[in-house]
Design an enzyme around this catalytic site. Sequence first.
Site, PDB file in Angstrom:
ATOM      1  N   ASN A 135       0.857  -1.180   0.000  1.00 23.83           N
ATOM      2  CA  ASN A 135       0.000   0.000   0.000  1.00 23.83           C
ATOM      3  C   ASN A 135       0.896   1.234   0.000  1.00 23.83           C
ATOM      4  OD1 ASN A 135      -1.799   2.054   0.511  1.00 23.83           O
ATOM      5  ND2 ASN A 135      -2.301   1.398   2.603  1.00 23.83           N
ATOM      6  N   TRP A 136       0.946   1.907  -1.141  1.00 23.10           N
ATOM      7  CA  TRP A 136       1.877   3.044  -1.277  1.00 23.10           C
ATOM      8  C   TRP A 136       1.358   4.292  -0.572  1.00 23.10           C
ATOM      9  CZ3 TRP A 136       3.950   3.157  -7.045  1.00 23.10           C
ATOM     10  CH2 TRP A 136       4.513   1.908  -7.347  1.00 23.10           C
ATOM     11  N   LYS A 137       0.091   4.299  -0.199  1.00 27.11           N
ATOM     12  CA  LYS A 137      -0.525   5.488   0.422  1.00 27.11           C
ATOM     13  C   LYS A 137      -0.297   6.712  -0.474  1.00 27.11           C
ATOM     14  CE  LYS A 137      -0.135   3.177   4.790  1.00 27.11           C
ATOM     15  NZ  LYS A 137      -0.085   3.259   6.254  1.00 27.11           N
ATOM     16  N   HIS A 170      -9.631   1.282   4.739  1.00 28.28           N
ATOM     17  CA  HIS A 170      -8.333   1.386   5.422  1.00 28.28           C
ATOM     18  C   HIS A 170      -8.492   2.304   6.640  1.00 28.28           C
ATOM     19  CE1 HIS A 170      -4.225   2.493   6.312  1.00 28.28           C
ATOM     20  NE2 HIS A 170      -3.888   1.364   5.713  1.00 28.28           N
ATOM     21  N   GLU A 208      -6.845   4.623   7.813  1.00 26.28           N
ATOM     22  CA  GLU A 208      -6.622   6.063   7.596  1.00 26.28           C
ATOM     23  C   GLU A 208      -7.849   6.705   6.966  1.00 26.28           C
ATOM     24  OE1 GLU A 208      -2.930   5.507   5.552  1.00 26.28           O
ATOM     25  OE2 GLU A 208      -2.028   4.856   7.442  1.00 26.28           O
ATOM     26  N   GLU A 219      -5.658  -4.964  10.421  1.00 25.83           N
ATOM     27  CA  GLU A 219      -4.585  -4.012  10.699  1.00 25.83           C
ATOM     28  C   GLU A 219      -4.896  -3.279  11.997  1.00 25.83           C
ATOM     29  OE1 GLU A 219      -2.519  -2.749   6.818  1.00 25.83           O
ATOM     30  OE2 GLU A 219      -4.350  -1.585   6.951  1.00 25.83           O
ATOM     31  N   GLY A 262       2.317   2.094  10.881  1.00 28.32           N
ATOM     32  CA  GLY A 262       3.297   3.170  10.760  1.00 28.32           C
ATOM     33  C   GLY A 262       3.980   3.522  12.072  1.00 28.32           C
ATOM     34  N   SER A 316       3.209  -2.342  10.341  1.00 30.58           N
ATOM     35  CA  SER A 316       4.651  -2.412  10.588  1.00 30.58           C
ATOM     36  C   SER A 316       5.266  -3.765  10.243  1.00 30.58           C
ATOM     37  CB  SER A 316       4.971  -2.020  12.033  1.00 30.58           C
ATOM     38  OG  SER A 316       4.570  -0.684  12.279  1.00 30.58           O
ATOM     39  N   GLY A 351       2.792  -1.191   4.304  1.00 29.51           N
ATOM     40  CA  GLY A 351       2.820   0.247   4.017  1.00 29.51           C
ATOM     41  C   GLY A 351       4.237   0.704   3.765  1.00 29.51           C
ATOM     42  N   GLY A 352       4.852   1.265   4.791  1.00 23.12           N
ATOM     43  CA  GLY A 352       6.183   1.869   4.662  1.00 23.12           C
ATOM     44  C   GLY A 352       7.198   0.982   3.955  1.00 23.12           C
TER      45      GLY A 352
HETATM   46  P1  PGA Z   1       2.694   0.147   7.688  1.00 24.82           P
HETATM   47  O1  PGA Z   1       1.248   0.375   7.042  1.00 24.82           O
HETATM   48  O2  PGA Z   1       3.242  -1.136   7.119  1.00 24.82           O
HETATM   49  O3  PGA Z   1       3.488   1.358   7.283  1.00 24.82           O
HETATM   50  O4  PGA Z   1       2.498   0.056   9.169  1.00 24.82           O
HETATM   51  C1  PGA Z   1       0.383  -0.692   6.808  1.00 24.82           C
HETATM   52  C2  PGA Z   1      -0.907  -0.183   6.192  1.00 24.82           C
HETATM   53  O5  PGA Z   1      -1.381   0.886   6.603  1.00 24.82           O
HETATM   54  O6  PGA Z   1      -1.469  -0.825   5.288  1.00 24.82           O
END
Ligand code: PGA
Length: 252
Positions: free
Chosen positions: A9-11, A96, A98, A168, A174, A214, A235-236
Site C-alpha cells: 500500500n503506497w498510500k 483502510h 486512515e 490491521e 506506521g 509495521s 505500508g512503509g
Molecule cells: P505500515 O502500514 O506497514 O506502514 O504500518 C500498513 C498499512 O497501513 O497498510
Amino acid sequence: MRNKIVAGNWKMNKNLPEAEALLTDIRHYLHDKKPGCQVWIAPPAPYLFPAKSVFADGEVGILAQDISIHTSGAYTGEISAAMVSSLGATGTLVGHSERRQYFGETDEACEKKIRQALDQGLTPVYCIGETLEERKANRHFEVVKTQTETALKGLTAEEAQRLVLAYEPVWAIGTGETASPEQAQEIHAHIRKTLATMFDRETASSISILYGGSVKPENAKEIFSQPDIDGGLIGGAALKIEDFSKIIEAYN
Ligand code: PGA
C-alpha cells in the site's frame, strides 16, 4: 488452499517518475523469480494506469486505495469502481484505517464500497482493526466482529469468496509496533470464525486474511507462518524494493 498475498500500500507517496521507478524495480525483481505468493500493489489512483502498463501480463495485482460509494454522476473529486477498473485495477482497498480515521469512513460506507467493487468485478480488500484504546479496553474481538458483520452483511457466500480481508490494528500502523504473531493469529482465527458464522465454514476457510501494521523484512516470516494469516498488507516497507522484495521472499 487459500491464496497467499503480499500487497504493498503506497498510500499518498511518490511523484510519477518515482512511481515509475518503483514499478520498474518490482518488474525487474520479479523477472526471473517465481514468488511463493501473489504480489499486489496499491499505488495512488493517478499511477494505476502506468502500473497496468508495466504489468500488462497480470503478474502483479493492481489495487486502488479507495473507491466511491457512488456509481457515477455529480460527485466532484470522487473516483468510481468502474473508472479504476477501466484503468486496469483488479481490486481495491476498502475501509483502510486512515480512511476511517481522517475521512470519517464508516462500516456502512464500506458495505457500499464493497458492493460497488464486486459489481465491477474488482476484488475488495476490506480492512479492519481496533484502535489502541479499544485494545486496552479489551474490546478488539468485538470491534473486528462488528466491522466484519456490518460491511459484509448483504453478501452471498459466493460473493464473500471473492473478498480478501486485512486485519490491521491501528496502533501498529506506521508506528514500528507490530502485533505479536500470537496476538495476530488469535484475532485472525476470530475473524475467520465470524465469517464461518455469517456464511459457512467452507467460505470462511477460502478467504485470505492479511495482516498489516509495521510488517518488515525482519518480522514477515514469523507473522506469515501463522495458520490463519495469509500474507500481509505492507505500508512503509513497500516503498523500497529492497524491503518489499525481502517481505515477498518470506514465502520462499
Ligand atoms: P505500515 O502500514 O506497514 O506502514 O504500518 C500498513 C498499512 O497501513 O497498510
